[in-house]
Structure formats: C-alpha cells, structure tokens
Design a protein around this motif. Sequence first.
Motif, short mmCIF file in Angstrom:
data_model
loop_
_atom_site.label_atom_id
_atom_site.label_comp_id
_atom_site.label_asym_id
_atom_site.label_seq_id
_atom_site.Cartn_x
_atom_site.Cartn_y
_atom_site.Cartn_z
N SER A 150 0.94 -1.26 0.11
CA SER A 150 0.13 -0.06 0.08
C SER A 150 0.87 1.32 0.10
O SER A 150 1.84 1.35 0.71
CB SER A 150 -0.81 0.11 1.32
OG SER A 150 -1.63 1.45 1.33
N PRO A 151 0.53 2.11 -0.92
CA PRO A 151 1.46 3.41 -0.92
C PRO A 151 1.42 4.31 0.39
O PRO A 151 1.97 4.84 0.75
CB PRO A 151 0.87 4.29 -2.05
CG PRO A 151 -0.54 3.77 -2.32
CD PRO A 151 -0.32 2.28 -1.99
N GLU A 152 0.24 3.96 1.11
CA GLU A 152 0.02 4.74 2.61
C GLU A 152 0.91 4.18 3.43
O GLU A 152 1.27 4.83 4.69
CB GLU A 152 -1.49 4.48 2.97
CG GLU A 152 -2.48 4.97 2.26
CD GLU A 152 -2.47 6.59 1.65
OE1 GLU A 152 -1.69 7.23 2.76
OE2 GLU A 152 -2.89 6.90 0.68
N SER A 153 1.80 3.00 3.31
CA SER A 153 2.57 2.61 4.27
C SER A 153 4.16 3.06 3.92
O SER A 153 4.93 2.78 4.66
CB SER A 153 2.60 1.05 4.13
OG SER A 153 2.97 0.53 2.78
N ILE A 154 4.13 3.97 3.04
CA ILE A 154 5.66 4.35 2.90
C ILE A 154 5.61 5.78 3.43
O ILE A 154 4.72 6.72 3.24
CB ILE A 154 5.64 4.52 1.02
CG1 ILE A 154 5.79 3.33 0.53
CG2 ILE A 154 7.02 5.30 0.92
CD1 ILE A 154 5.62 3.11 -1.10
#
Length: 499
Positions: free
Chosen positions: A68-72
């Motif tokens: 998930s890009p939100e985890s970056i």
Amino acid sequence: MAYVIGVDLGTSAVKVLLVDQHGEVRGEWTESYPLYQPHSGYSEQRPDDWVEKTIIALRRVWETAGVSPESIVGLSFSGQMHGLVLLDGDGNVVRNAILWNDTRTTEECRDIEEKVGRDRLLSIAKNEALEGFTLPKLLWVKRHEPELYERARVFLLPKDYVRFRLTGHMAMDVSDAAGTLLFDIETKTWSEAIAQAVGVDLSLCPPLVEATACVGTLRPEVAEQTGLPASVKVFAGGADNACGAIGAGILAEGRMLSSIGTSGVVLAYEQSGEKDFAGKVHYFNHAEPSAYYIMGVTLAAGYSFDWWKRTFAEDVPFAEIVQRAAASPVGANGLLFTPYLVGERTPYADADIRGSFIGVDSRQTKWDFARAVMEGITFSLNESVEIIKASGKTIDSVVSIGGGAKSAEWLQIQADIFGLPVEKLKNEQGPGLGAAMIAACGVGWFESLKQCADVFKQVEAVVEPRPDAAAKYKELFAIYRQVYPHTKELAKRLKAFRP
C-alpha cells in the motif's frame, strides 16, 4: 509494516528501492535515460529526463511490490556528483546538465589554479581543480555561453534538481556541495574567497543542508503522479559515494569501501576535516553529519571491463568471462593493463592519458587480456589504497560493492592486491540503500546511521588474501606504477589522432 524509499540517480539510470524496517529490499525499479555527447569529451543529460523517469519509477516500485502506498513514510536521494544544472529565476533549466565525466574544462581548471592558487584551493576545498568538478563547468558556461550564464540565477547538482521538482524546496546537501570546488570543507559554507577569485557571484549557490535534513513533503501534483501520499517525508540525501559508504557501513575508522561501477572508488572514513592530503586523493564531507571521507577515483573501472567485453567478447556472459579469466594465472601471463580509457583521476589527474596493454605476447589468449583488465582496474584502485595507508590510517577490512563484488574471482583479486580481507554483502544495493537508510533514520526508526547500518548491513562472505598471490601482486604493482610516467607524453602526442 512501514517502508522507506531510496532514490539513486545514476549516470545511466535512476534506481528506486523500497525497503522495510528490517533493511530488506521489498521492491526495486529502474528507468534509464539517454546520454548526449555532441563532441569528444562532452557528456550531458537533460535534467527533466531525470524527473520524468524518477516519477515513473516511484509509482512502479510500490505497484510491483504489491504494498500500500500509504505504508511508505519517507524517501531520500543519492545522486551522481558534480553535474551542473543551471536554473533561471523561474526555476526552469537553462541548458542541458554537464556531467561529472565531461572533460571539456581543462582550461578553466588552469584558470582556477592561477587565480585562487593551488595551496589556497587545497586549504579551503581540500581538492585540486579537476575537470569533473562543478566550478570549472560553471566557468566554462560563463566563457563560452555568456548569454546562458546571464540567465542563470542558481545552480544545483543532479539529485538536488530532482528533489526540487518533487518538493518545491531548493537546497544542496553538504556531501554533494563538497564536490563543487566552491565549498569550504571545514566550515561547511560556500567559500567567498574562491568565488571572488574566479569571479562567481555566491548568489548562484543554493542554501545548504545536512544530508539527513528533512526538506519537506511531496508536492500535490507529484503525489498524484506517483501514487504516494503527499505526507511522505523527503530528506535531502547525499552524494552517491557518501550514500554508498553508508549502505556499506563505512561509518567508523578502519573501514574502507571498494566500489567498481562505471567508475571505481576507494573510500575510507575520516573523523577529522583537518588533514592534508595535498590533493592526492579527494577529501569530502560525509553524508553522516560531522564526518568526512577520503576517496580515490578510477575514471574507467567497470567501463574498462564493459569496453573489453563489447569489443572482444560481446556475446559472452559476464560470469563466463570472469571464470575463463580466473584460469589465467596471477599476472595474466605477463600482461598488464592500465584503465585510462577516458583519462584518469587518482592519483594522476590527467585528462589526456589513455590506456595501455603492456607485455603483449603471441602465446597469450583473450582470457589473459580479460584477467589483465580486471587486475589493471584493481591496481588502479590500489594506488588510492596506498595513499590512504601512507597517511597513517589503519585499514582493517574492505567492503566490496558493484561489479567487483559480483564474482568470487574478482573478490579474490581485490583481496590479494589490497592485501586485506574483503567483505561481500548479502544484499548489496549500493548508494540506493544508503539513501533509504537516511530516510529510515529521518522517520525515527533509528537514532543514528551507524545504528541503522548495524541492522541493514549483512555480510555474506569474507575473502582473505592469499599470501603467495599477494606477494606476486606486490611485485606486479611496482611494475604497473611505472607505466603512467612512461606513457603520458606518448598519449599527449597521440591526442591529435583521436576522434
């Protein structure tokens, strides 16, 4: 699980790494871009190519990794050093970037030496005036393209331009600024003395930050293009060699890095910024705050091997060439190679010198030539090792990265020629991993880069030098060192016949 990203802006491509909290690379993506060489000795790139390809790679790395890009939560940069990017008052690129391996600026280097004075230059910038550095390129534009120079309001280095386009924040980190020849290494400020002597206005120099500084977050339109959240923290990052040192754990005395990429680098950690190497090696600020590193450069390291492969064994895989070369004995049956295909940096600083094969014999095979190329590249790096040792530094071990670490045979050649244990890393990712480590510390995963390196760096094998081979190489190295003084004038006379 949270992730950080390391962006490594290289000479031929941008490589993006996605790294988790344990130092495991969970994804990587590479995008290449063209090199422009309109004349002999010229080497340029289009800065907006870097930006476009970096944006593509940032999206593809998380998409292909399936996270998930939100985890970056953070990203940082490593970048090719010295390249000149000129911007006008609106932040637009004035001309193509002039790269580190461009050699058109010999006349400007001599002007710098005359106007600043060699001793004064070494006392401030700690480095000699060489064609690769940024200041000679700036003076070349001023002399040959005055209308473009007049339009310029600031200069940046390659990764700093990409970061500017991604965040809107303009700055340069000190590890990269140290390679401009306009920077006071000890005070970590732009040098008024150098600028005044050569007639450059310091207003062209961007604000300075440490490599570990947070410089903002992604611009909304960049967040949309990459798919990353706009809240991702962006850290300044460092010069490629400084970041390579971080990724290899070169963060304490006694540690040395051997990196064989297009160019070759030998790099040792240094705590003090007060030593005097008289310009024999490079002396730069580290990406770790308050530290430095000593560096010697072979301009055509891996490039020499690639040249030999495409010229004499184009269809033979790298692994097979190395294996066949390893069957040749130490010294390649009496054949020596000097890797001066595009001039040399350390210790000769000679843009006119060219490579040589010495000792060609009718009984030698092309695999002897392959071994001679590998040995010659390593001999060239060893010239820097010997300078570093002669300064009084103790080197306990070497970490090998790049092409020289991709085979057991070349690792053994390095150990035998250096006379030191050579470490091969389990997951060697070079400067990109160092950039990711800067981001990992920046977001609070670790208290220091050294603490991060203790977790992220994993040694797969240690190759010990063989006493008999090391003794033979010591004799051969003494012969190798005689080749340059006997061929430099011949190379200058042959210059008129080169394309």
